[in-house]
Write an enzyme that holds these catalytic residues in place. Sequence first.
Site, PDB file in Angstrom:
ATOM      1  N   SER A  31     -17.083  -2.714 -18.688  1.00 41.58           N
ATOM      2  CA  SER A  31     -17.534  -3.398 -19.894  1.00 41.58           C
ATOM      3  C   SER A  31     -18.916  -2.902 -20.276  1.00 41.58           C
ATOM      4  CB  SER A  31     -17.594  -4.904 -19.648  1.00 41.58           C
ATOM      5  OG  SER A  31     -18.372  -5.531 -20.653  1.00 41.58           O
ATOM      6  N   HIS A  68     -14.140  -1.133 -21.863  1.00 47.25           N
ATOM      7  CA  HIS A  68     -13.897  -2.510 -22.292  1.00 47.25           C
ATOM      8  C   HIS A  68     -14.978  -2.894 -23.302  1.00 47.25           C
ATOM      9  CE1 HIS A  68     -12.056  -6.491 -21.579  1.00 47.25           C
ATOM     10  NE2 HIS A  68     -13.272  -6.977 -21.778  1.00 47.25           N
ATOM     11  N   ASP A 110     -16.470  -5.716 -25.560  1.00 51.75           N
ATOM     12  CA  ASP A 110     -16.527  -7.162 -25.778  1.00 51.75           C
ATOM     13  C   ASP A 110     -17.036  -7.464 -27.177  1.00 51.75           C
ATOM     14  OD1 ASP A 110     -15.852  -8.361 -23.127  1.00 51.75           O
ATOM     15  OD2 ASP A 110     -17.539  -7.141 -22.471  1.00 51.75           O
ATOM     16  N   MET A 138     -18.046 -10.416 -29.554  1.00 53.71           N
ATOM     17  CA  MET A 138     -18.395 -11.835 -29.569  1.00 53.71           C
ATOM     18  C   MET A 138     -19.036 -12.186 -30.908  1.00 53.71           C
ATOM     19  SD  MET A 138     -20.099 -12.221 -25.791  1.00 53.71           S
ATOM     20  CE  MET A 138     -19.338 -11.465 -24.343  1.00 53.71           C
ATOM     21  N   HIS A 174     -11.722  -6.488 -26.537  1.00 54.74           N
ATOM     22  CA  HIS A 174     -11.534  -7.886 -26.126  1.00 54.74           C
ATOM     23  C   HIS A 174     -12.226  -8.769 -27.155  1.00 54.74           C
ATOM     24  CE1 HIS A 174     -12.562 -11.100 -22.811  1.00 54.74           C
ATOM     25  NE2 HIS A 174     -11.757 -11.573 -23.743  1.00 54.74           N
ATOM     26  N   MET A 186     -13.476 -11.992 -28.518  1.00 57.07           N
ATOM     27  CA  MET A 186     -13.882 -13.374 -28.233  1.00 57.07           C
ATOM     28  C   MET A 186     -14.468 -13.940 -29.514  1.00 57.07           C
ATOM     29  SD  MET A 186     -15.477 -12.749 -24.449  1.00 57.07           S
ATOM     30  CE  MET A 186     -15.731 -10.985 -24.626  1.00 57.07           C
ATOM     31  N   MET A 229      -9.576 -14.726 -17.415  1.00 63.14           N
ATOM     32  CA  MET A 229     -11.037 -14.741 -17.324  1.00 63.14           C
ATOM     33  C   MET A 229     -11.454 -15.372 -16.000  1.00 63.14           C
ATOM     34  SD  MET A 229     -12.260 -13.263 -20.008  1.00 63.14           S
ATOM     35  CE  MET A 229     -13.994 -13.653 -19.716  1.00 63.14           C
ATOM     36  N   ASP A 281     -11.477 -10.368 -15.642  1.00 61.28           N
ATOM     37  CA  ASP A 281     -12.761 -10.052 -16.276  1.00 61.28           C
ATOM     38  C   ASP A 281     -13.766 -11.136 -15.918  1.00 61.28           C
ATOM     39  OD1 ASP A 281     -14.883  -9.468 -17.934  1.00 61.28           O
ATOM     40  OD2 ASP A 281     -13.786  -9.680 -19.809  1.00 61.28           O
TER      41      ASP A 281
END
Length: 219
Positions: free
Chosen positions: A10, A34, A36, A38, A67, A69, A138, A174
Amino acid sequence: MSNEVRITPSILNADFAHLDSEIAKIAQASDLIHLDIMDNVFVPNMTFDFQAAAEIIKNCPIPVDSHLMVADVDLIAVQYAEAGSASVTIHVEATSDIRSTLREIKSHGARASIALKPNTSINDYSEYFDLIDMVLIMTVEPGFGGQKFMENMMSKVKEARKLIGSRPIWLQVDGGISLATIEIAREAGADTFVAGSAVFSAQDPAMMVEQLRTQAALH
């Protein structure tokens, strides 16, 4: 359980000001990057907007595992598939039409994945296993890197492994993955591992990726 082990670092813990060189350090050793995403709504943190993410996906030398979120993920998930993500993960807690969103992701050539926060039951979502290419459990509350691995999530990983059965679905974990915790997650049935701070705080990030792979492969 598949013998294959995938390490997907990540970049949440990387130096955002020098992302290209940070990714270059680990690209040859890693299976995917990865990413992320957000939004400071679904989780209390903000990383990349779509424009910045699309640039990373376009320039990344290896496949990107996005990913998401974010709130209202149904509205934007397909954009990440269209931008060239190899895999797009949506949180079941943020979607109102899981099946339709997964189909849209797949229709643009990306792998489709569902993610579950620690308090979300896996059994409530077993009906979607016919559509997914990966399930992400998670092992921390999403939102921040560097959190402590939640070992009590291993029962959920074991349950997910049972639900997968013989299907070619990747089982990803993760949160808090390190040399000490990766073998615990592997023994529970995970085969795809997101590692952030363990990789980017190491003196040699690529060597750490290889060490994590070796440690997981022992089990």
